[in-house]
Design a protein around this motif. Structure first.
Motif, short mmCIF file in Angstrom:
data_model
loop_
_atom_site.label_atom_id
_atom_site.label_comp_id
_atom_site.label_asym_id
_atom_site.label_seq_id
_atom_site.Cartn_x
_atom_site.Cartn_y
_atom_site.Cartn_z
N LEU A 1 9.69 0.73 -7.43
CA LEU A 1 9.57 2.10 -7.94
C LEU A 1 8.73 2.97 -7.01
O LEU A 1 8.41 4.11 -7.33
N ASN A 2 8.38 2.41 -5.86
CA ASN A 2 7.69 3.16 -4.81
C ASN A 2 6.32 3.67 -5.22
O ASN A 2 5.96 4.82 -4.97
N GLN A 3 5.54 2.76 -5.85
CA GLN A 3 4.16 3.12 -6.15
C GLN A 3 3.25 1.93 -5.83
O GLN A 3 3.68 0.79 -5.84
N VAL A 4 1.99 2.23 -5.53
CA VAL A 4 1.02 1.15 -5.30
C VAL A 4 0.91 0.33 -6.58
O VAL A 4 0.74 0.90 -7.66
N PRO A 5 1.06 -0.99 -6.51
CA PRO A 5 1.02 -1.81 -7.72
C PRO A 5 -0.17 -1.49 -8.62
O PRO A 5 -1.32 -1.48 -8.16
N LEU A 6 0.14 -1.26 -9.88
CA LEU A 6 -0.89 -0.91 -10.87
C LEU A 6 -2.04 -1.90 -10.88
O LEU A 6 -3.20 -1.50 -10.99
N ILE A 7 -1.73 -3.19 -10.78
CA ILE A 7 -2.80 -4.18 -10.95
C ILE A 7 -3.79 -4.18 -9.80
O ILE A 7 -4.80 -4.85 -9.86
N PHE A 8 -3.49 -3.44 -8.72
CA PHE A 8 -4.44 -3.38 -7.61
C PHE A 8 -5.50 -2.30 -7.80
O PHE A 8 -6.46 -2.24 -7.05
N HIS A 9 -5.29 -1.42 -8.77
CA HIS A 9 -6.28 -0.35 -8.89
C HIS A 9 -6.52 0.12 -10.32
O HIS A 9 -7.23 1.10 -10.54
N LYS A 10 -5.96 -0.59 -11.30
CA LYS A 10 -6.12 -0.09 -12.67
C LYS A 10 -6.15 -1.25 -13.62
O LYS A 10 -5.37 -2.19 -13.51
N GLU A 11 -7.06 -1.20 -14.59
CA GLU A 11 -7.06 -2.16 -15.69
C GLU A 11 -7.47 -3.56 -15.25
O GLU A 11 -7.24 -4.00 -14.15
N ILE A 12 -8.03 -4.23 -16.23
CA ILE A 12 -8.23 -5.67 -16.16
C ILE A 12 -6.87 -6.31 -16.41
O ILE A 12 -6.29 -6.09 -17.47
N TYR A 13 -6.35 -7.05 -15.49
CA TYR A 13 -5.04 -7.63 -15.71
C TYR A 13 -5.04 -9.03 -15.11
O TYR A 13 -5.09 -10.02 -15.81
N ALA A 14 -5.08 -9.08 -13.80
CA ALA A 14 -5.14 -10.38 -13.13
C ALA A 14 -6.44 -11.11 -13.49
O ALA A 14 -6.44 -12.33 -13.65
N SER A 15 -7.52 -10.37 -13.64
CA SER A 15 -8.80 -11.01 -13.98
C SER A 15 -8.70 -11.76 -15.31
O SER A 15 -9.28 -12.84 -15.47
N ALA A 16 -7.97 -11.19 -16.26
CA ALA A 16 -7.78 -11.86 -17.54
C ALA A 16 -7.03 -13.18 -17.33
O ALA A 16 -7.37 -14.21 -17.94
N CYS A 17 -6.02 -13.17 -16.46
CA CYS A 17 -5.26 -14.40 -16.17
C CYS A 17 -6.16 -15.47 -15.57
O CYS A 17 -6.09 -16.64 -15.92
N LEU B 1 0.83 -1.21 0.00
CA LEU B 1 0.00 0.00 0.00
C LEU B 1 0.86 1.26 0.00
O LEU B 1 0.36 2.36 0.14
N ASN B 2 2.16 1.07 -0.15
CA ASN B 2 3.09 2.18 -0.30
C ASN B 2 3.15 3.10 0.92
O ASN B 2 3.12 4.33 0.80
N GLN B 3 3.24 2.49 2.10
CA GLN B 3 3.42 3.29 3.32
C GLN B 3 4.44 2.60 4.23
O GLN B 3 4.65 1.39 4.15
N VAL B 4 5.14 3.39 5.05
CA VAL B 4 6.08 2.82 6.01
C VAL B 4 5.29 1.92 6.96
O VAL B 4 4.26 2.34 7.49
#
Lengths: 211, 211, 211
Positions: free
Chosen positions: C141-157, B141-144
């Protein structure tokens, strides 16, 4: 017997250096006592743990080694107690950290070579042993890992690893090869920091930013 | 038979509590359905997975345990469906979460003791089992990680683990030792939150902030 | 022999696609050369590594496979050299990335099925193989993983994994089942991105935002 002592000294000095550098960074983030201890631990043993997991050496190294755990705790708690001292010892600590880098690279690489991995893979395992504790530390502190965008760090490990392999191929005694390679890694890092060298950042596109 | 059921109950209750608390935090970050499920999973099984990987128990626990997977899915989907309910159940959920903390600590510690690890290492394994699912959750969730700077959490696990070891050394029955230690962990956490206690943050330098 | 070549082609194409997409994202963050290489690597082999660690397959896959390492290095260094090209190849690269998603899902799922895991667990292993390299990339890269909040990705798998299992149960030849499932995953992803579909984000409370 002297062999064992030399390897042990490597482990103890490198581990303590990394534990101190981890604790210092955690202190800067104002974590609580438990947080500082965990970050200190992870900085010290994280790289070797990833190496052991990838290679399938279980239980991972630090779990079989109570001395290492004691060294980390002493180094970490010492760092918390004598905070004022850091500024004064800044150069010494930087040297220890660079020493840890060299020591862990060659130790990790030797483990992989003994297990029959190729030279290239063994250099990768050495670099992971030396650098990825800092990567986990940075991830836990919620920042992009320093070694991905600042300073010559992993490059020094790779250069030292190549030298170590070259020397062992030339029938240099293993001890001499170890010492020369470790010193080379330390020197590369010291020179890089002294002259503010770093790998080039690559900019996302070569198109002019203004039209 | 009652033995098996008791351990099973521990696993199910602790797992569900952690799954719910993970799902709630993911919901606050407005992740999509898949993201909420993954965070819920990782919060529940992350600590035990790290323990199993470090110790070399493969495949890791949850992969051998379809009941646990079902419990997480039910708890997580339930949490998504009855969102309004959270506020009302806040205290209940906090108690479950604290129960999960106690249960996972003692379960993880027992696994390590049975595998022949030292008491100190076993307490570390218990604490990792209980706390590091939350650490992975926070990293994703990108937090410490919360436990590095807020609340008595890991400290409660360590205290409970020490007590558990002490009790088993004094020939107390294992069941009694388990129950007393789990209750102790829950109480420490409840008291700490009730009276807003936390470990001291250590400030990076002891120099006065204003001159 | 053709069997081996087909699996090899899967690995090479999927690996290269993921390496390129990882390198591109690292370039956007202006990491240095070493950072770009690591992110590229991790995006490619991270998912399979997690799968192997969870299942207890050691050393993990890429360490036994120098071809894969060469493919990643070539793809990554190529991406750094021909940066201007990315914009022009954007659609091609998106297709490759989707292909990698399909290929890795079915390859990971087959490995788990061969090892005797249940269909559900095998679909989970396939999805982890395909998606969690990107999760590690985003964490680094210090960001919330894209697949948790954007796009159909894991659902396709997951959909492709279910189809694959269904087809193999219906005595369809394994090759045909593989190809059909991979194409399905690619199509779901392409359609989802084309029509801007995503999983619903779940809002933390159903209370009105304005009163």
């Amino acid at each position: 017997m002297p062999e064992i002592n030399f390897l042990l000294l490597i482990d103890v000095l490198g581990t303590a250096s990394f534990a101190i550098s981890g604790a210092r960074m955690a202190l800067q983030k104002q974590l609580d006592v438990f947080g500082v201890i965990i970050i200190s631990f992870v900085t010290s043993i994280g790289g070797g743990t990833i190496r052991d997991v990838l290679m399938g050496n279980f239980p991972v190294n630090w779990m079989r080694n109570e001395l290492i755990i004691a060294v980390i705790l002493v180094a970490c708690i010492g760092t918390m107690l004598v905070r004022g001292l850091h500024q004064k010892l800044s150069t010494t600590l930087f040297l220890f950290d660079s020493l840890g880098l060299g020591l862990f690279t060659i130790a990790g690489m030797s483990i992989a070579l003994s297990a029959g991995y190729s030279p290239g893979m063994s250099i990768a395992m050495g670099t992971i042993s030396a650098c990825f504790g800092g990567v986990i530390r940075d991830v836990l502190l919620n920042q992009v890992p320093l070694i991905f965008h600042k300073e010559i760090y992993a490059s020094a490990c790779i250069a030292g690893g190549l030298l170590y392999y070259g020397l062992t191929q030339m029938n240099v005694s293993q001890h001499l090869a170890e010492i020369v390679s470790i010193i080379t890694i330390v020197l590369i890092r010291v020179v890089a920091v002294r002259f503010n060298l770093s790998l080039p950042a690559i900019h996302p596109s070569s198109t002019p930013t203004e039209k």
